[in-house]
Motif scaffolding. Structure first.
Motif, PDB file in Angstrom:
ATOM      1  N   ARG A  63      36.704  34.264  50.363  1.00  0.00           N
ATOM      2  CA  ARG A  63      37.281  33.618  49.195  1.00  0.00           C
ATOM      3  C   ARG A  63      36.362  33.796  47.984  1.00  0.00           C
ATOM      4  O   ARG A  63      36.816  34.048  46.881  1.00  0.00           O
ATOM      5  N   GLU A  64      35.056  33.681  48.204  1.00  0.00           N
ATOM      6  CA  GLU A  64      34.093  33.858  47.117  1.00  0.00           C
ATOM      7  C   GLU A  64      34.160  35.284  46.569  1.00  0.00           C
ATOM      8  O   GLU A  64      34.139  35.490  45.363  1.00  0.00           O
ATOM      9  N   THR A  65      34.258  36.269  47.446  1.00  0.00           N
ATOM     10  CA  THR A  65      34.333  37.646  46.971  1.00  0.00           C
ATOM     11  C   THR A  65      35.651  37.878  46.238  1.00  0.00           C
ATOM     12  O   THR A  65      35.689  38.606  45.243  1.00  0.00           O
ATOM     13  N   ARG A  66      36.712  37.240  46.711  1.00  0.00           N
ATOM     14  CA  ARG A  66      37.994  37.367  46.035  1.00  0.00           C
ATOM     15  C   ARG A  66      37.921  36.733  44.646  1.00  0.00           C
ATOM     16  O   ARG A  66      38.454  37.273  43.674  1.00  0.00           O
ATOM     17  N   LEU A  67      37.264  35.567  44.561  1.00  0.00           N
ATOM     18  CA  LEU A  67      37.104  34.914  43.257  1.00  0.00           C
ATOM     19  C   LEU A  67      36.276  35.771  42.317  1.00  0.00           C
ATOM     20  O   LEU A  67      36.574  35.857  41.120  1.00  0.00           O
ATOM     21  N   ALA A  68      35.252  36.401  42.855  1.00  0.00           N
ATOM     22  CA  ALA A  68      34.422  37.269  42.019  1.00  0.00           C
ATOM     23  C   ALA A  68      35.262  38.425  41.479  1.00  0.00           C
ATOM     24  O   ALA A  68      35.160  38.789  40.299  1.00  0.00           O
ATOM     25  N   ALA A  69      36.114  38.989  42.335  1.00  0.00           N
ATOM     26  CA  ALA A  69      36.978  40.088  41.893  1.00  0.00           C
ATOM     27  C   ALA A  69      37.962  39.601  40.828  1.00  0.00           C
ATOM     28  O   ALA A  69      38.221  40.288  39.841  1.00  0.00           O
ATOM     29  N   LEU A  70      38.497  38.406  41.025  1.00  0.00           N
ATOM     30  CA  LEU A  70      39.429  37.866  40.037  1.00  0.00           C
ATOM     31  C   LEU A  70      38.725  37.588  38.707  1.00  0.00           C
ATOM     32  O   LEU A  70      39.293  37.822  37.641  1.00  0.00           O
ATOM     33  N   ASN A  71      37.516  37.085  38.764  1.00  0.00           N
ATOM     34  CA  ASN A  71      36.766  36.831  37.539  1.00  0.00           C
ATOM     35  C   ASN A  71      36.465  38.126  36.805  1.00  0.00           C
ATOM     36  O   ASN A  71      36.482  38.174  35.573  1.00  0.00           O
ATOM     37  N   LYS A  72      36.182  39.193  37.534  1.00  0.00           N
ATOM     38  CA  LYS A  72      35.964  40.494  36.891  1.00  0.00           C
ATOM     39  C   LYS A  72      37.250  40.965  36.203  1.00  0.00           C
ATOM     40  O   LYS A  72      37.214  41.535  35.124  1.00  0.00           O
ATOM     41  N   GLN A  73      38.389  40.704  36.866  1.00  0.00           N
ATOM     42  CA  GLN A  73      39.655  41.075  36.242  1.00  0.00           C
ATOM     43  C   GLN A  73      39.872  40.272  34.971  1.00  0.00           C
ATOM     44  O   GLN A  73      40.380  40.793  33.980  1.00  0.00           O
ATOM     45  N   GLU A  74      39.488  38.989  34.992  1.00  0.00           N
ATOM     46  CA  GLU A  74      39.629  38.149  33.797  1.00  0.00           C
ATOM     47  C   GLU A  74      38.810  38.703  32.648  1.00  0.00           C
ATOM     48  O   GLU A  74      39.244  38.726  31.509  1.00  0.00           O
ATOM     49  N   ASP A  75      37.604  39.124  32.972  1.00  0.00           N
ATOM     50  CA  ASP A  75      36.723  39.641  31.931  1.00  0.00           C
ATOM     51  C   ASP A  75      37.264  40.939  31.337  1.00  0.00           C
ATOM     52  O   ASP A  75      37.026  41.251  30.171  1.00  0.00           O
ATOM     53  N   ASN A  76      37.958  41.707  32.131  1.00  0.00           N
ATOM     54  CA  ASN A  76      38.525  42.959  31.633  1.00  0.00           C
ATOM     55  C   ASN A  76      39.797  42.711  30.824  1.00  0.00           C
ATOM     56  O   ASN A  76      40.418  43.641  30.345  1.00  0.00           O
ATOM     57  N   THR A  77      40.171  41.485  30.721  1.00  0.00           N
ATOM     58  CA  THR A  77      41.362  41.042  29.985  1.00  0.00           C
ATOM     59  C   THR A  77      42.630  41.727  30.471  1.00  0.00           C
ATOM     60  O   THR A  77      43.521  42.040  29.705  1.00  0.00           O
ATOM     61  N   SER A  78      42.699  42.022  31.767  1.00  0.00           N
ATOM     62  CA  SER A  78      43.931  42.571  32.328  1.00  0.00           C
ATOM     63  C   SER A  78      44.807  41.401  32.742  1.00  0.00           C
ATOM     64  O   SER A  78      44.320  40.373  33.190  1.00  0.00           O
ATOM     65  N   PRO A  79      46.108  41.523  32.604  1.00  0.00           N
ATOM     66  CA  PRO A  79      47.002  40.407  32.943  1.00  0.00           C
ATOM     67  C   PRO A  79      46.999  40.151  34.453  1.00  0.00           C
ATOM     68  O   PRO A  79      46.882  41.071  35.248  1.00  0.00           O
ATOM     69  N   ARG A  80      47.116  38.901  34.803  1.00  0.00           N
ATOM     70  CA  ARG A  80      47.134  38.519  36.215  1.00  0.00           C
ATOM     71  C   ARG A  80      48.521  38.772  36.803  1.00  0.00           C
ATOM     72  O   ARG A  80      49.527  38.569  36.129  1.00  0.00           O
ATOM     73  N   ASP A  81      48.529  39.190  38.046  1.00  0.00           N
ATOM     74  CA  ASP A  81      49.781  39.382  38.763  1.00  0.00           C
ATOM     75  C   ASP A  81      49.924  38.198  39.715  1.00  0.00           C
ATOM     76  O   ASP A  81      49.441  38.222  40.849  1.00  0.00           O
ATOM     77  N   TYR A  82      50.567  37.149  39.222  1.00  0.00           N
ATOM     78  CA  TYR A  82      50.658  35.912  39.985  1.00  0.00           C
ATOM     79  C   TYR A  82      51.452  36.090  41.276  1.00  0.00           C
ATOM     80  O   TYR A  82      51.127  35.486  42.293  1.00  0.00           O
ATOM     81  N   LYS A  83      52.496  36.909  41.231  1.00  0.00           N
ATOM     82  CA  LYS A  83      53.298  37.124  42.421  1.00  0.00           C
ATOM     83  C   LYS A  83      52.460  37.782  43.516  1.00  0.00           C
ATOM     84  O   LYS A  83      52.503  37.373  44.677  1.00  0.00           O
ATOM     85  N   LYS A  84      51.657  38.759  43.114  1.00  0.00           N
ATOM     86  CA  LYS A  84      50.805  39.441  44.078  1.00  0.00           C
ATOM     87  C   LYS A  84      49.767  38.476  44.636  1.00  0.00           C
ATOM     88  O   LYS A  84      49.514  38.447  45.848  1.00  0.00           O
ATOM     89  N   MET A  85      49.206  37.660  43.762  1.00  0.00           N
ATOM     90  CA  MET A  85      48.216  36.681  44.209  1.00  0.00           C
ATOM     91  C   MET A  85      48.854  35.677  45.171  1.00  0.00           C
ATOM     92  O   MET A  85      48.253  35.297  46.177  1.00  0.00           O
TER      93      MET A  85
END
Length: 181
Positions: A63-85
């Motif tokens: 979960r921590e590694t997944r959160l780290a990956a999500l935070n990196k995506q946030e920093d890249n300002t790419s839109p989140r894919d809520y359905k995929k999540m």
């Protein structure tokens, strides 16, 4: 003492103002702080999954590694894919549920095995107590047999003495009857 009173009054006002204000969204600095903390954990190697053997990583580490990956995506300002999540979370939940079911089944098997072992031990202890009582009974019977054998020897000696006395008595009666004629 009077200087202390206004200070507490001032603190209570600030507490009220903080508690009455609506909750705010996390500030960008808070997001960066969280990202820094997660990235520090990854870079330190203390909590990274590469140090642990495969298959032994906890869901917390994943979960921590997944959160780290999500935070990196946030920093890249790419839109989140809520359905995929959501789908990923569902699949993770299903995996965890199946593991939980497997663990419950294994626990039930272990409990039945434990029950069998305790029943077996109970039977063994019962057998040992029965064996002990049988040993005591056997000792008592053996003692009675030896006592009876001794009594039998005495009885045979008494019979032989009795027979000898009868023979002597008969001989005396014959002698007395010859003398009386």
């Amino acid at each position: 003492m009077s200087s202390f009173y206004p200070r507490t009054k001032e603190l209570s006002r600030t507490r009220k103002s903080l508690s009455e204000s609506p909750p705010s969204s996390p500030s960008p600095t808070a997001k960066n702080f969280r990202h820094d903390r997660v990235s520090r954990l990854d870079s330190s190697g203390a909590d990274s999954s590469s140090d642990r053997p495969l298959g032994r990583t906890s869901s917390y580490t994943r979960r921590e590694t997944r959160l780290a990956a999500l935070n990196k995506q946030e920093d890249n300002t790419s839109p989140r894919d809520y359905k995929k999540m959501y789908e990923e979370a569902l699949t993770e939940n299903e995996k965890l549920k199946s593991r939980l079911d497997d663990s419950k089944q294994e626990l039930a098997k272990i409990r039945t095995q434990l029950e069998k072992v305790t029943q077996k031990q109970d039977r063994i202890s019962e057998r040992s107590s029965v064996l002990e009582s049988e040993k005591r009974e056997k000792q008592v019977l053996e003692k009675r047999v030896t006592d009876m054998e001794d009594e039998l020897k005495v009885l045979t000696e008494l019979k032989s003495d009795n027979q000898r006395l009868k023979d002597e008595n008969g001989a005396l009666i014959r002698v007395i009857s010859k003398l009386s004629k």
